[in-house]
Design an enzyme around this catalytic site. Structure first.
Site, PDB file in Angstrom:
ATOM      1  N   LYS A  18      47.403  35.833  32.890  1.00 58.96           N
ATOM      2  CA  LYS A  18      46.971  37.079  33.528  1.00 58.96           C
ATOM      3  C   LYS A  18      45.449  37.135  33.656  1.00 58.96           C
ATOM      4  CE  LYS A  18      51.059  39.595  32.007  1.00 58.96           C
ATOM      5  NZ  LYS A  18      51.693  40.435  30.983  1.00 58.96           N
TER       6      LYS A  18
ATOM      7  N   GLN B 112      49.805  43.935  25.709  1.00 59.34           N
ATOM      8  CA  GLN B 112      50.887  42.953  25.813  1.00 59.34           C
ATOM      9  C   GLN B 112      51.986  43.270  24.800  1.00 59.34           C
ATOM     10  OE1 GLN B 112      51.098  40.379  28.162  1.00 59.34           O
ATOM     11  NE2 GLN B 112      53.149  40.093  27.342  1.00 59.34           N
TER      12      GLN B 112
ATOM     13  N   ASP C 180      50.550  48.701  33.730  1.00 57.54           N
ATOM     14  CA  ASP C 180      51.935  48.244  33.617  1.00 57.54           C
ATOM     15  C   ASP C 180      52.928  49.320  34.047  1.00 57.54           C
ATOM     16  OD1 ASP C 180      52.673  45.725  33.012  1.00 57.54           O
ATOM     17  OD2 ASP C 180      52.521  45.935  30.833  1.00 57.54           O
TER      18      ASP C 180
END
Ligand code: NAP
Length: 295
Positions: free
Chosen positions: A54, A98, A121
């Protein structure tokens, strides 16, 4: 019939190139680049790899990014403090923590701590509620990537039977909502579903996000269906110390001769998730900027 494979790598690259072109045009006009803040807690190998991919994709697209690596022993308060610091940082427009977080950390509390306007997200309850109410703001990356693939392949969604296997907050639930948003007739299956195959065989569009290697076999698929395999599972290595093969939740060997379209693993949904993270961060940057200008 042999399914056409959907090239997630190619489409993901095209999305990232579009994002990079927009970033370059805006920075040429003197605007600061989009900024992504990533928090990684612990050293889980899969999470470490995802974060590396990422942040590399961010750099390639001309983003500014910060990566906060915290030890697995970090306390909930320390993690929340990192999130708060990123919330306050004006150079950061998107924040990603994460998942999964180490045992003992309240993931929901950490997700809630992210400013919803910086929720790269799309997992903050405010953004989840907006999607559930049919007014999506920022979309969870993996389901958004799946929709992008369906659109790019010209798959008809309205009025078709869609079956989603898995009901996680990250994939299954938002996936079902996005398909419903586009007028599919949606069924969600999970670990308590009786006779899974009888339901999956009805699907014109079958999305599988379970985390069980090769759960879906050819006899569970309607001929010609579009099959999207979100699963990423590492099989035990053939030799001690080796690296096990990466497989999906769909048994490719038996499904490929039946399905019309199929995503491979690797090279299917995975690259799309990263591309959508960049697109989300750019979108958040643009909306945040607009909100600052109008307020
Ligand atoms: P998760 O949170 O563990 O959820 C798994 C879901 O599958 C649950 O809803 C569970 O049902 C259901 N399930 C378990 N066994 C089942 C069975 N035998 N039949 C039907 N349903 C069953 O997993 P997740 O985070 O959604 O991830 C799913 C998979 O996608 C994993 O392999 C993960 O690595 C992968 N993934 C890939 C990407 C990507 O970018 N490609 C992104 C995210 C996740 P219950 O709710 O009843 O327990």
């Amino acid at each position: 019939m042999t399914a056409k494979l959907i090239d997630g790598r190619g489409l993901g690259l095209r999305v990232r190139q579009q994002v990079a072109a927009e970033v370059a045009a805006r920075t040429a006009r003197g605007q600061p680049p989009p900024g992504l803040g990533v928090v990684l807690v612990g050293e889980d190998p899969a999470s470490t790899t995802y974060v590396r991919l990422k942040t590399a994709a961010c750099a390639e697209a001309g983003f500014y990014s910060i990566q906060r690596n915290m030890p697995a022993t970090a306390s909930q308060e320390e993690i929340l403090a990192e999130v708060e610091a990123l919330n306050r940082d004006p150079a950061i427009h998107g924040i990603l923590v994460q998942l999964p977080l180490p045992a003992g950390i309240d993931e929901e509390a950490v997700t809630r701590a992210i400013d919803p306007a910086k929720d790269a997200d799309g997992l903050h309850p405010e953004n989840v509620a907006a999607l559930a109410m049919g007014q999506p703001q920022v979309l969870p990356c993996t389901p958004a990537g799946v929709m992008e693939m369906l659109h790019d392949e010209g798959v008809a969604i309205s009025g078709r039977e869609a079956v989603v296997v898995g009901r996680s907050n990250i994939v299954g639930r938002p996936m079902a909502r996005l398909l419903l948003q586009e007028d599919a007739t949606v069924t969600v299956c999970h670990s308590r579903t009786a006779d899974l195959g009888a339901i999956t065989r009805r699907a014109d569009i079958l999305v599988v996000a379970v985390g069980r290697p090769q759960l879906i076999t050819g006899d569970m698929v309607k001929p010609g269906a579009t099959v999207i395999d979100v699963g990423m599972n590492r099989l035990p290595p053939a030799e001690p110390g080796g690296r096990g093969k990466l497989v999906g939740d769909v048994d490719r060997d038996s499904v490929e001769p039946v399905a019309g379209l199929l995503t491979p693993v690797p090279g299917g949904v995975g690259p799309m998730t990263i591309a959508m993270l960049l697109r989300n961060t750019l979108l958040l940057r643009n909306t945040l900027k607009a909100a600052q200008v109008t307020s």
